[in-house]
Design a protein around this motif. Structure first.
Motif, PDB file in Angstrom:
ATOM      1  N   UNK A 139      14.133   9.023  -7.825  1.00 20.93           N
ATOM      2  CA  UNK A 139      14.703   7.679  -7.895  1.00 20.93           C
ATOM      3  C   UNK A 139      15.285   7.228  -9.106  1.00 20.93           C
ATOM      4  N   UNK A 140      16.568   7.366  -9.466  1.00 21.90           N
ATOM      5  CA  UNK A 140      17.080   6.785 -10.601  1.00 21.90           C
ATOM      6  C   UNK A 140      16.899   7.375 -11.753  1.00 21.90           C
ATOM      7  N   UNK A 141      16.146   8.453 -11.818  1.00 23.17           N
ATOM      8  CA  UNK A 141      15.656   9.174 -13.192  1.00 23.17           C
ATOM      9  C   UNK A 141      17.143   9.970 -13.549  1.00 23.17           C
ATOM     10  N   UNK A 142      17.589   9.737 -14.753  1.00 17.03           N
ATOM     11  CA  UNK A 142      18.429  10.573 -15.441  1.00 17.03           C
ATOM     12  C   UNK A 142      19.728  10.189 -14.674  1.00 17.03           C
ATOM     13  N   UNK A 143      19.847   9.083 -13.861  1.00 16.58           N
ATOM     14  CA  UNK A 143      21.033   8.607 -13.475  1.00 16.58           C
ATOM     15  C   UNK A 143      21.885   7.741 -14.299  1.00 16.58           C
ATOM     16  N   UNK A 177       0.846  -1.117   0.045  1.00 14.09           N
ATOM     17  CA  UNK A 177       0.018  -0.024   0.021  1.00 14.09           C
ATOM     18  C   UNK A 177       0.760   1.230  -0.050  1.00 14.09           C
ATOM     19  N   UNK A 178       1.842   1.132   0.894  1.00 13.54           N
ATOM     20  CA  UNK A 178       2.729   2.446   0.886  1.00 13.54           C
ATOM     21  C   UNK A 178       3.531   2.666  -0.441  1.00 13.54           C
ATOM     22  N   UNK A 179       3.860   1.484  -1.068  1.00 10.53           N
ATOM     23  CA  UNK A 179       4.597   1.446  -2.296  1.00 10.53           C
ATOM     24  C   UNK A 179       3.535   2.039  -3.503  1.00 10.53           C
ATOM     25  N   UNK A 180       2.386   1.735  -3.500  1.00  8.84           N
ATOM     26  CA  UNK A 180       1.534   2.413  -4.306  1.00  8.84           C
ATOM     27  C   UNK A 180       1.254   3.913  -4.104  1.00  8.84           C
ATOM     28  N   UNK A 181       1.261   3.891  -2.831  1.00  4.62           N
ATOM     29  CA  UNK A 181       0.732   5.455  -2.498  1.00  4.62           C
ATOM     30  C   UNK A 181       1.899   6.261  -2.889  1.00  4.62           C
ATOM     31  N   UNK A 182       3.296   5.928  -2.569  1.00  2.00           N
ATOM     32  CA  UNK A 182       4.578   6.556  -3.058  1.00  2.00           C
ATOM     33  C   UNK A 182       4.527   6.952  -4.521  1.00  2.00           C
ATOM     34  N   UNK A 183       4.048   5.694  -5.321  1.00  2.00           N
ATOM     35  CA  UNK A 183       4.094   5.984  -6.580  1.00  2.00           C
ATOM     36  C   UNK A 183       3.124   7.070  -7.243  1.00  2.00           C
ATOM     37  N   UNK A 184       2.142   7.054  -6.566  1.00  2.00           N
ATOM     38  CA  UNK A 184       0.869   7.947  -7.090  1.00  2.00           C
ATOM     39  C   UNK A 184       1.592   9.459  -6.417  1.00  2.00           C
ATOM     40  N   UNK A 185       2.052   9.444  -5.312  1.00  2.00           N
ATOM     41  CA  UNK A 185       2.520  10.800  -4.969  1.00  2.00           C
ATOM     42  C   UNK A 185       3.525  11.165  -5.805  1.00  2.00           C
ATOM     43  N   UNK A 186       4.447  10.460  -6.539  1.00  2.00           N
ATOM     44  CA  UNK A 186       5.353  10.740  -7.384  1.00  2.00           C
ATOM     45  C   UNK A 186       4.597  11.218  -8.502  1.00  2.00           C
ATOM     46  N   UNK A 246       9.162  11.599  -9.842  1.00  2.00           N
ATOM     47  CA  UNK A 246       8.510  12.326  -8.950  1.00  2.00           C
ATOM     48  C   UNK A 246       8.522  11.854  -7.544  1.00  2.00           C
ATOM     49  N   UNK A 247       9.273  10.748  -7.292  1.00  2.00           N
ATOM     50  CA  UNK A 247       9.649  10.321  -5.985  1.00  2.00           C
ATOM     51  C   UNK A 247      11.103  10.618  -5.651  1.00  2.00           C
ATOM     52  N   UNK A 248      11.526  11.653  -4.671  1.00  2.00           N
ATOM     53  CA  UNK A 248      12.842  11.860  -4.526  1.00  2.00           C
ATOM     54  C   UNK A 248      13.650  10.612  -3.873  1.00  2.00           C
ATOM     55  N   UNK A 249      14.837  10.563  -4.313  1.00  2.00           N
ATOM     56  CA  UNK A 249      15.529   9.212  -3.559  1.00  2.00           C
ATOM     57  C   UNK A 249      15.610   9.606  -2.239  1.00  2.00           C
ATOM     58  N   UNK A 250      15.628  10.458  -1.609  1.00  2.00           N
ATOM     59  CA  UNK A 250      15.591  10.953  -0.253  1.00  2.00           C
ATOM     60  C   UNK A 250      14.258  10.496   0.444  1.00  2.00           C
ATOM     61  N   UNK A 251      13.348  10.695  -0.234  1.00  2.00           N
ATOM     62  CA  UNK A 251      11.926  10.120   0.374  1.00  2.00           C
ATOM     63  C   UNK A 251      11.902   8.826   0.456  1.00  2.00           C
TER      64      UNK A 251
END
Lengths: 457, 248
Positions: free
Chosen positions: B142-146, A417-426, B92-97
């Motif tokens: 994460x890994x984008x453009x790395x 669930x957290x993985x899916x949410x992280x991807x949606x947030x991204x 969209x997800x920073x490596x840090x997050x």
């Protein structure tokens, strides 16, 4: 009865036909007209009378109209809304606390059930040349400033919901930024519905940005009623940006899932103006964001961005019209939608490039993430190009969460669930990151997290 | 630490592993080599828990427990780490997050307090310094453009942060130039520890010049065909896989 109205009756939806609605709205208008702000102003009365007649003539939009092809207003037609704003409820500050902007000094105007509440509002530092007023106050004082600037933008008077707003508008905001004035502090307009059944609020917002000025506007729509309360927000925002003005226009809609939210924005941009908009919506049963932007000069940068997070049976419609009227301007659109359960999204993006608008650069993108088999996304680009030396592109994608990415995150200990949410947030976060004010980003992200926290395992 | 017994597995209905038996003890570094298609990556994915990889016979014991009975995230939280051959890009997800979510999920499982943003930043900065990881990389998605090298270094960096007890590195050396290879190898060597088992999967022996393994295994057609100490690498260099009767 005009022919056009009689014909539309054939679509007659549910218990109320379009004529029933028109008649009922007219009755409500007649009964409440004398109590509306600025009721003593003749020109305003004429404007309102004209608007209700136009609404009566067109009626509620039906799916036969190209602009409403994918959005069915039948559920809307089944509710009898009280269109005239009644006395607003009293709401304590702590009940709206979570909708407030935090972190930086800002101007805060709070509207309860569509009416300005001075006790909950607070203006920040006011540079010379900045006017921020409640619309009702201006109209009650004679409305001169309003009358002077009203014709500068001009929302389409034949648009049913805009006409309805013009007839009933009771309050809202009037913002004017003088030539060259840079308004540092964001202007937050918070509209809270108290939750009485069938309440309608019809705010009207005017932004007059004189040459070379800069401002950031944030509108938040929320409610403190139970989630299922049926309410209507019918907002109209008109923005006039003179040459070189920079207007950032952000919006968060987090009303309950019983709400109907219709928002119409009309923007007119002069040469070298910048208009940046981002709208995040997580609420409402039916949400329609309609934006009309006229690029009336060269060197303009117009960016329309937005994201919807939907679940259950929510329906969201983004309809944009970008009109490149003159040569040498840029427009960029990027709309994203995340849909779970049986939610539906609509994107209709029309780009018009007039014969004079050579060297136009227009880009449009619509991306949808479907989390369920029952969810549906409709995407309709419409390019009408009448000039020959232009760059126009559009794209649409509809896809699912990438299983590979979910797996990768899970191998790092993050549950599904957290993985899916992280991807949606991204997915959505990429657009939020473009918002220029950090505190507004946080404001938007909090609504996103709150939506994500309620997602299925 | 890791006990693989008579493992048979299939992917998309195709038998890939055919009776693999292998054990790695705590404190050891093993290298698993073999030609393309011999089943090395299948083993790695099976251990990590990728969907579509199906065990048909045999077992995998991790610390004496049935590894395949655990779900993907449980394995990670229990200390199993897979360094990907092709790390996934997450826009969209920073490596840090991402790293903070990961480290905190594992810490929570181990009964340790989760880091807040400030604490985590401190931990990350320190580790980044140790591993020569550019700070700027972690602000990016994460890994984008790395680059290829950056992706692999990011894998090693994650491993260092998560402090696994069993680490599998799937072709972590592929596509690296000599400098990146050195950095990656030193990252692996730094994690050598009496309490930790490391299985390095590689197609080429050149990584083994920098990460000297305790044991080397050669795989072909889904099972081990030869095992030996570090000198086996040199032998392979001379004869190739064919010389060991391990041609694909």
């Amino acid at each position: 009865m005009p022919d056009s109205v009689r014909r539309r009756n054939a679509d007659g939806a549910g218990s109320l036909t379009t004529t029933d609605i028109a008649a009922s709205y007219k009755r409500q208008f007649a009964a409440s007209r004398a109590g509306l702000p600025g009721a003593g102003l003749r020109w305003l009365n004429d404007l309102r009378d004209d608007a209700i007649e136009r609404f009566a003539l067109t009626g509620l939009p039906t799916q036969r109209l190209e602009d409403w092809k994918y959005t069915n207003l039948t559920p809307f037609a089944k509710t009898q809304f009280n269109l005239a704003t009644a006395a607003p409820a009293r709401i304590d500050r702590e009940r709206i606390e979570r909708f407030l902007l935090r972190g930086v000094p800002h101007h805060q105007l709070v509207f309860i059930d569509g009416r300005y509440d001075a006790s909950l509002s607070q203006l920040g530092t006011m540079p010379a040349g900045l006017v921020i007023r409640s619309l009702a106050a201006i109209l009650d004082e004679g409305g001169e400033e309003f009358a002077e600037h009203f014709p500068r933008v001009g929302v389409n008077r034949d648009q049913a919901f805009a006409a309805l707003n013009t007839a009933f508008m009771a309050d809202g905001a009037f913002i004017r930024v003088g030539r060259g004035v840079c308004v540092e502090e964001p202007i937050h307009l918070l509209f809270v519905t108290s939750g009485a059944t069938a309440t309608a609020t019809q705010p009207r917002i005017f932004v007059i940005a004189e040459a070379g000025c800069a401002l950031t506007l944030l509108q938040t729509y929320a409610d403190v009623g139970t989630d299922e309360t049926s309410s209507l927000t019918n907002a109209v925002t008109e923005i006039s940006a003179a040459p070189g003005a920079i207007v950032r226009d952000y919006k968060l809609q987090r009303e309950g899932t019983g709400a109907f939210h219709i928002a119409t924005t009309a923007v007119r941009l002069g040469s070298d103006a910048v208009y940046d908009s981002f709208a995040l919506a997580v609420g409402a049963r039916l949400c329609r964001n309609e934006i009309h932007a006229v690029l009336d000069g060269g060197g303009i940068g117009c960016r329309l961005k937005g994201a919807h997070l939907l679940r259950g049976r929510q329906h969201a419609d983004t309809t944009t019209v970008i009109d490149h009227a003159r040569a040498g301007s840029r427009s960029e659109e990027d709309y994203k939608c995340v849909l779970d359960d049986a939610a539906r999204s609509v994107f209709q993006g029309r780009i018009i490039v007039r014969p004079d608008a050579q060297k136009t650069d227009a880009r449009q993108m619509n991306r949808n993430l479907l989390l369920s088999r029952q969810a549906q996304a409709d995407s309709k680009p419409e390019l009408r190009i009448e000039a020959d030396d232009v760059k126009c592109s559009h794209g649409a994608t509809i896809g699912e969460l990438d299983a590979n990415s979910v797996f990768y995150l899970r191998t790092r200990g993050i549950d599904e669930k957290a993985a899916r949410n992280l991807l949606i947030e991204g997915f959505i976060g990429e657009l939020v990151d473009e918002v220029h004010v950090g505190s507004v980003q946080v404001h938007l992200r909090q609504a996103m997290w709150s939506w994500l926290s309620r997602s299925r395992a | 630490m890791l006990e693989i017994r008579n493992l048979h597995a299939r992917v998309d209905g195709k038998d890939i592993l055919r009776g693999l038996t292998l054990s790695v003890n705590a404190g050891e570094v093993h290298a698993l080599m073999g030609p393309n298609g011999s089943g090395k990556s299948t083993l790695a994915y099976l251990i990590a828990g990728r969907a579509g990889y199906e065990r048909t016979d045999g077992e995998i014991l991790y610390q004496g427990r049935d590894l395949l009975a655990m779900n993907v995230e449980e394995r990670a939280r229990e200390g199993v780490f897979l360094g990907f051959q092709y790390p996934v890009e997450i826009p969209g997800v920073s490596a840090l997050t991402f790293l903070k979510s990961s480290v905190n999920a594992v810490r929570k499982h181990r009964g340790l307090a989760e880091y807040d943003a400030m604490e985590f930043l401190k931990v990350v900065r320190e580790k980044a310094k140790q591993l020569d990881m550019p700070d700027g990389l972690l602000q990016r998605p994460v890994n984008v453009g790395f680059s290829g090298g950056e992706k692999k270094r990011h894998e090693i960096f994650q491993m260092a942060l998560l402090e696994p007890t069993l680490a599998l590195l799937d072709e972590t050396d592929s596509g690296l130039d000599i400098d990146a290879l050195r950095v990656v190898a030193s990252g692996i060597n730094r994690l050598r520890d009496p309490s930790r088992a490391i299985l390095v999967i590689t197609h080429y022996q050149r990584l083994l010049d920098y990460v000297v393994p305790d044991r080397i295994h050669v795989m072909a057609q889904g099972r081990l065909v030869k095992s030996g100490d570090k000198t086996l690498a040199a032998e392979l260099e001379k004869t190739g896989y064919a010389g060991l009767g391990a041609a694909a």
